[in-house]
Design an enzyme around this catalytic site. Structure first.
Site, PDB file in Angstrom:
ATOM      1  N   GLU A 178      38.727  43.498  44.000  1.00 53.64           N
ATOM      2  CA  GLU A 178      39.936  42.691  44.202  1.00 53.64           C
ATOM      3  C   GLU A 178      41.192  43.273  43.551  1.00 53.64           C
ATOM      4  O   GLU A 178      41.765  42.676  42.626  1.00 53.64           O
ATOM      5  CB  GLU A 178      39.695  41.258  43.699  1.00 53.64           C
ATOM      6  N   GLU A 358      31.284  38.505  47.874  1.00 52.82           N
ATOM      7  CA  GLU A 358      31.327  37.271  47.071  1.00 52.82           C
ATOM      8  C   GLU A 358      31.615  36.106  47.995  1.00 52.82           C
ATOM      9  O   GLU A 358      32.493  36.197  48.855  1.00 52.82           O
ATOM     10  CB  GLU A 358      32.449  37.298  46.013  1.00 52.82           C
TER      11      GLU A 358
HETATM   12  C1  FCB Z   1      36.745  36.298  42.321  1.00 48.97           C
HETATM   13  C2  FCB Z   1      36.262  37.222  41.236  1.00 48.97           C
HETATM   14  C3  FCB Z   1      35.017  36.767  40.524  1.00 48.97           C
HETATM   15  C4  FCB Z   1      35.008  35.267  40.328  1.00 48.97           C
HETATM   16  C5  FCB Z   1      35.318  34.548  41.615  1.00 48.97           C
HETATM   17  C6  FCB Z   1      35.278  33.048  41.519  1.00 48.97           C
HETATM   18  O1  FCB Z   1      38.101  36.439  42.464  1.00 48.97           O
HETATM   19  O2  FCB Z   1      36.015  38.490  41.761  1.00 48.97           O
HETATM   20  O3  FCB Z   1      34.910  37.471  39.323  1.00 48.97           O
HETATM   21  O4  FCB Z   1      35.870  34.928  39.315  1.00 48.97           O
HETATM   22  O5  FCB Z   1      36.569  34.946  42.094  1.00 48.97           O
END
Ligand code: FCB
Length: 454
Positions: A178, A358
Site C-alpha cells: 500500500e 487483504e
Molecule cells: C491495510 C493494511 C493492514 C491493515 C488493514 C486493516 O491498509 O495493509 O496492515 O491495517 O488495512
C-alpha cells in the site's frame, strides 16, 4: 448491527468452484503482531518512534509486545495450519534484519525469519513475503526517509539481502504494501508514521516507493529470482455522492490519486495528467529512465480491498449516517465493489494474475459464555467478498489467490488494539488465541470441496 449482517450469508460459494491451484491464505504484518521491539538486536522503526508521540495512537499503545508472535510463532503456525490454508502472507521487519537500514545485518533477526519460513514449509504452507509493510528503519527516516532518493538504494540492498537468504524458500516476494498509505497517510495527512504533513514530500515519497519497487524487481531478476515478484496496492472504486459537476470532478481526481497514480506508472509508464496538474509545484522530481524502471513487468499484482469510497465535494460522505451497513472502522460493507474493481483493473490495464492480498473487517467481538466468538458479521463479510471475487473471475479476470486480513487480532496502526480484524481472537493480557466462528467457517470452506459434502 445491521439487519443485513444478521442474515445467514447470502452467497453460497464453495472452494470447488475455484481452480485447484488457487491460493487461499491469511495475512499479517511484522509490526502489527511480532512485538520484541528491541530484542535480539532489532533497531527502531518509524512506527516505534511514531507511537511515542502523544495522542497519535487512539489507545496510547505501541508495538512493543503486540501479539508476541516473535516468541509464539510455533503455536501461531500450528493455528494457521489448522485453518487448511495453503499460504501465509507476512512481512519482514526491515530494522529487525538490518537495524539502521544500512551497514551491518542482524543475524539473530534473519534467524527468526528462517524459523518462520521453515516452519511454514514443514507445515505445507507457502510463504508469501512482503518486504515493506511500513516499518522503515528509523535511522533512514532521520536521513530524510522515503523522500530521499538514497532510501531507494537502501531498499534495493534490503531486497537483495532478503532474496539471497530466503528467495529459494518463499513462493512470492511483494516489494511494498500500500504505497498510497505510506505516502498519503504518512506524509501528507500525517496520521500514520512518520507523521509528516507536506504534499510535496508525499508526492516524492510515492515516486520513490514506486521506483524502489521497479529497481528491486530488476535486481532480483538479475539474480535469477524464481519466486513470484509483485507489489500490493490498496484500491477502491470511487463513486460520486451526487451527479453534481463538483462531485463528479472530485471523484475523478480522487480516483486518479488512489488508483491511476500507482497503476499508470506501473502498467503504462506515465503519471496521470490530471493528478500531475493538480499537484502543481508539489509534483515529484522524476529522473530520466525512472518510469521505464517502475514499469518493469511483474508476476502478480496484489490488491487490498475493504470498501468503496463515496466522494462528495462538500462535507466528507459518511456511510453510517447515510444508512449503509458498516464495519467497526466505519467503512461501508460493499462486496459488489470488489467485483467492480477487479473488472476495472483487468479492463483498463494489461495486468498479471491478480491476488486479493487483504480483505476482511473489524467488528466488536466478544468471547461468549460458551467460550466462542460468534462473529456473524465477519463471516458474512468474508463469504460475500469471496463470492464477489468469483463473480469477477466468471467475467474473465485472472485471479491467483485470496487472503483474509487478518489471521490474528493485532495492532491496527493509529487505532491501536481497539479494532479487531482477526479471524483468531487475541486476549492481550494472557496472549491466548481463540478461533472465532469466522475462522471455523474458513476452515470448513477450505476443508470441504462442497458445503453439501459432495
Ligand atoms: C491495510 C493494511 C493492514 C491493515 C488493514 C486493516 O491498509 O495493509 O496492515 O491495517 O488495512
Amino acid at each position: 448491527m445491521s439487519t443485513q449482517s444478521l442474515l445467514k450469508p447470502s452467497a453460497s460459494i464453495t472452494k470447488s468452484q475455484f481452480p485447484k491451484d488457487f491460493i487461499w491464505g491469511v495475512a499479517t504484518s511484522a509490526f502489527q503482531i511480532e512485538g520484541a521491539a528491541t530484542l535480539d538486536g532489532k533497531g527502531p522503526s518509524i512506527w516505534d518512534e511514531f507511537c511515542q508521540l502523544p495522542g497519535v495512537i487512539s489507545d496510547n499503545s505501541n508495538g512493543d509486545i503486540a501479539c508476541d508472535h516473535y516468541h509464539r510463532y510455533e503455536n501461531d503456525l500450528d493455528l494457521i495450519q489448522s485453518l487448511h490454508v495453503n499460504a501465509y502472507r507476512f512481512s519482514i521487519s526491515w530494522p529487525r534484519v538490518r537495524p539502521t537500514g544500512s551497514g551491518e545485518w542482524n543475524e539473530a533477526g534473519l534467524a527468526f525469519y528462517d524459523r518462520l519460513i521453515n516452519g511454514l514449509i514443514q507445515r505445507g504452507i507457502k510463504p508469501y513475503l512482503t518486504l515493506n509493510h511500513w516499518d522503515l528503519p528509523a535511522a533512514l527516516q532521520h536521513q530524510g526517509g522515503w523522500a530521499n532518493r538514497e532510501t531507494v538504494y537502501r531498499f534495493v540492498e534490503y531486497a537483495q539481502g532478503i532474496h539471497a537468504r530466503f528467495g529459494d524458500r518463499v513462493a512470492s516476494i511483494a516489494t511494498h504494501n500500500e504505497p498510497w498509505v505510506v505516502a498519503t497517510l504518512g506524509h501528507e495527512q500525517g496520521i500514520f508514521a512518520p507523521g509528516i504533513k507536506d504534499r510535496a514530500i508525499a508526492a516524492q515519497t510515492s515516486h520513490h516507493l514506486l521506483l524502489s519497487h521497479g529497481m528491486a524487481l530488476r535486481a532480483l531478476r538479475a539474480e535469477g529470482a524464481t519466486c513470484q515478484l509483485g507489489i500490493v496496492l490498496n484500491l477502491a472504486p470511487m463513486h460520486a455522492a451526487t451527479n453534481s459537476l463538483a462531485d463528479l470532478a472530485k471523484t475523478q481526481l480522487e480516483d486518479g490519486k488512489l488508483l491511476r497514480w500507482y497503476m499508470d506508472p506501473l502498467f503504462k509508464k506515465s503519471y496521470p495528467n490530471d493528478v500531475w496538474a493538480d499537484l502543481g509545484v508539489d509534483a515529484p522530481i522524476v529522473h530520466d529512465g525512472d518510469l521505464d524502471i517502475i514499469a518493469t513487468p511483474m508476476d502478480f499484482l496484489g490488491i487490498n480491498y475493504y470498501s468503496r469510497t463515496i466522494v462528495s465535494a462538500g462535507e466528507p460522505w459518511d456511510a453510517k449516517s447515510n444508512g449503509k451497513a458498516v464495519s467497526d472502522m466505519g467503512w461501508e460493507i460493499y462486496p459488489e465493489g470488489l467485483t467492480e474493481l477487479l473488472l476495472r483493473v483487468h479492463n483498463d490495464y494489461n495486468v498479471p494474475p491478480l491476488f486479493v492480498t487483504e480483505n476482511g473487517g473489524a467488528f466488536k467481538d466478544q468471547i461468549n459464555d460458551d467460550g466462542r466468538v460468534h462473529d456473524v458479521e465477519r463471516t458474512d463479510y468474508i463469504e460475500r467478498h469471496i463470492a464477489a471475487m468469483y463473480a469477477a473471475m466468471q467475467q474473465g479476470v485472472k485471479m491467483g489467490g485470496y487472503m483474509v486480513w487478518s489471521f490474528l487480532d493485532n495492532f491496527e496502526w493509529a487505532s491501536g488494539y481497539e479494532k479487531r480484524f482477526g479471524i483468531v481472537h487475541v486476549n492481550y493480557e494472557t496472549q491466548s488465541r481463540t478461533l472465532k466462528d469466522s475462522a471455523l467457517w474458513y476452515q470448513d470452506f477450505l476443508q470441504h470441496t462442497t458445503t453439501d459434502g459432495k
